[in-house]
Write a protein that holds these residues in place. Structure first.
Motif, PDB file in Angstrom:
ATOM      1  N   PRO A  30      19.194  88.838  57.415  1.00  0.00           N
ATOM      2  CA  PRO A  30      19.756  89.865  58.292  1.00  0.00           C
ATOM      3  C   PRO A  30      21.156  89.456  58.738  1.00  0.00           C
ATOM      4  O   PRO A  30      21.443  88.274  58.886  1.00  0.00           O
ATOM      5  N   PRO A  31      22.022  90.421  58.930  1.00  0.00           N
ATOM      6  CA  PRO A  31      23.388  90.080  59.332  1.00  0.00           C
ATOM      7  C   PRO A  31      23.426  89.504  60.749  1.00  0.00           C
ATOM      8  O   PRO A  31      22.720  89.953  61.640  1.00  0.00           O
ATOM      9  N   VAL A  32      24.256  88.506  60.930  1.00  0.00           N
ATOM     10  CA  VAL A  32      24.392  87.847  62.226  1.00  0.00           C
ATOM     11  C   VAL A  32      25.149  88.786  63.164  1.00  0.00           C
ATOM     12  O   VAL A  32      26.111  89.439  62.767  1.00  0.00           O
ATOM     13  N   ALA A  33      24.710  88.844  64.409  1.00  0.00           N
ATOM     14  CA  ALA A  33      25.354  89.703  65.401  1.00  0.00           C
ATOM     15  C   ALA A  33      26.693  89.101  65.817  1.00  0.00           C
ATOM     16  O   ALA A  33      26.809  87.897  66.021  1.00  0.00           O
ATOM     17  N   GLY A  34      27.680  89.944  65.945  1.00  0.00           N
ATOM     18  CA  GLY A  34      29.011  89.503  66.344  1.00  0.00           C
ATOM     19  C   GLY A  34      29.138  89.351  67.856  1.00  0.00           C
ATOM     20  O   GLY A  34      28.234  89.698  68.624  1.00  0.00           O
ATOM     21  N   LEU A 108      16.294  93.592  77.329  1.00  0.00           N
ATOM     22  CA  LEU A 108      16.546  95.036  77.350  1.00  0.00           C
ATOM     23  C   LEU A 108      17.937  95.355  76.800  1.00  0.00           C
ATOM     24  O   LEU A 108      18.113  96.327  76.055  1.00  0.00           O
ATOM     25  N   GLY A 109      18.926  94.545  77.153  1.00  0.00           N
ATOM     26  CA  GLY A 109      20.275  94.756  76.621  1.00  0.00           C
ATOM     27  C   GLY A 109      20.327  94.580  75.113  1.00  0.00           C
ATOM     28  O   GLY A 109      20.998  95.345  74.407  1.00  0.00           O
ATOM     29  N   LYS A 110      19.627  93.588  74.597  1.00  0.00           N
ATOM     30  CA  LYS A 110      19.601  93.369  73.145  1.00  0.00           C
ATOM     31  C   LYS A 110      18.896  94.526  72.438  1.00  0.00           C
ATOM     32  O   LYS A 110      19.264  94.897  71.327  1.00  0.00           O
ATOM     33  N   MET A 111      17.872  95.096  73.086  1.00  0.00           N
ATOM     34  CA  MET A 111      17.204  96.262  72.498  1.00  0.00           C
ATOM     35  C   MET A 111      18.185  97.426  72.365  1.00  0.00           C
ATOM     36  O   MET A 111      18.184  98.136  71.364  1.00  0.00           O
ATOM     37  N   MET A 112      19.004  97.617  73.401  1.00  0.00           N
ATOM     38  CA  MET A 112      19.930  98.756  73.408  1.00  0.00           C
ATOM     39  C   MET A 112      21.044  98.623  72.376  1.00  0.00           C
ATOM     40  O   MET A 112      21.485  99.637  71.816  1.00  0.00           O
ATOM     41  N   VAL A 113      21.503  97.412  72.114  1.00  0.00           N
ATOM     42  CA  VAL A 113      22.566  97.230  71.109  1.00  0.00           C
ATOM     43  C   VAL A 113      22.006  96.816  69.752  1.00  0.00           C
ATOM     44  O   VAL A 113      22.764  96.538  68.834  1.00  0.00           O
ATOM     45  N   ARG A 114      20.686  96.790  69.644  1.00  0.00           N
ATOM     46  CA  ARG A 114      19.970  96.552  68.388  1.00  0.00           C
ATOM     47  C   ARG A 114      20.245  95.178  67.785  1.00  0.00           C
ATOM     48  O   ARG A 114      20.647  95.050  66.622  1.00  0.00           O
ATOM     49  N   VAL A 115      20.020  94.140  68.600  1.00  0.00           N
ATOM     50  CA  VAL A 115      20.055  92.764  68.111  1.00  0.00           C
ATOM     51  C   VAL A 115      18.808  92.053  68.608  1.00  0.00           C
ATOM     52  O   VAL A 115      18.140  92.518  69.536  1.00  0.00           O
ATOM     53  N   ARG A 178      21.444  91.238  63.821  1.00  0.00           N
ATOM     54  CA  ARG A 178      21.390  92.704  64.009  1.00  0.00           C
ATOM     55  C   ARG A 178      20.128  93.243  63.371  1.00  0.00           C
ATOM     56  O   ARG A 178      19.657  92.733  62.360  1.00  0.00           O
ATOM     57  N   ASP A 179      19.624  94.305  63.937  1.00  0.00           N
ATOM     58  CA  ASP A 179      18.458  94.986  63.351  1.00  0.00           C
ATOM     59  C   ASP A 179      18.885  96.005  62.335  1.00  0.00           C
ATOM     60  O   ASP A 179      19.885  96.585  62.366  1.00  0.00           O
TER      61      ASP A 179
END
Length: 179
Positions: A30-34, A108-115, A178-179
């Motif tokens: 999976p791509p690494v979150a920036g 919750l923040g990670k859920m919202m930005v999909r990571v 990232r999801d």
């Protein structure tokens, strides 16, 4: 003189040879979150935690009549809240990060930005990793100024890291994807 194997000619194509070895199965990483997504997730988390702390303060004042004496706060009321806000923020962050990451690898923040946070090999987080990650991120913020500077440097570390990992990610053996 015919140099073709028996049964071959212009009308009969040669039989297929053995299938090529496909090699080991390829697992897509999976791509690494920036940095931008991670910062957005933290800002959302901080906003939610600030609202929770404020609501807790309001409910405590309204529910606890002992906090008011004749309509005025008792001695030490504001001091107690100031200490709780200044030194309790890191404890609140520790529990928030630990409980959400052990439950599903994301706040919750990670859920919202999909990571989400996973082990370096891509598998689900373990209890020790979530506790260690939350300790290194949250508890330094209990120390005035020094803790916040440490946390800022910890989070900015991912800008210069090839794998976009912070210090608390490196210590816990995790990555944010990232999801």
């Amino acid at each position: 003189m015919n140099h073709s194997p028996p049964g071959w000619n212009a009308w009969n194509p040669p039989p297929p040879g053995p299938a090529p070895y496909p090699g080991p199965p390829h697992r897509a990483e999976p791509p690494v979150a920036g940095f931008g997504r991670r910062l957005g997730a933290r800002l959302i988390d901080y906003t939610l935690l600030t609202m929770f702390a404020f609501m807790f303060f309001i409910v405590t004042v309204l529910v606890n009549p002992a906090s008011l004496q004749g309509g005025e706060p008792q001695d030490g009321f504001y001091d107690a809240w100031a200490y709780l806000i200044l030194f309790g923020w890191g404890v609140l962050l520790f529990f928030y990060d630990w409980l959400f990451h052990i439950a599903g690898g994301r706040t919750l923040g990670k859920m919202m930005v999909r990571v989400r946070v996973v082990r370096a090999d891509g598998s689900r987080l373990g209890q020790g990793q979530t506790v260690g990650r939350a300790l290194l991120f949250g508890l330094p913020q209990c120390l005035l100024c020094v803790g916040h500077v440490f946390t800022l440097l910890d989070c900015l570390w991912c800008l210069g890291d090839e794998g976009r990992r912070t210090l608390h990610d490196r210590a816990a053996g995790t990555i944010v994807v990232r999801d």
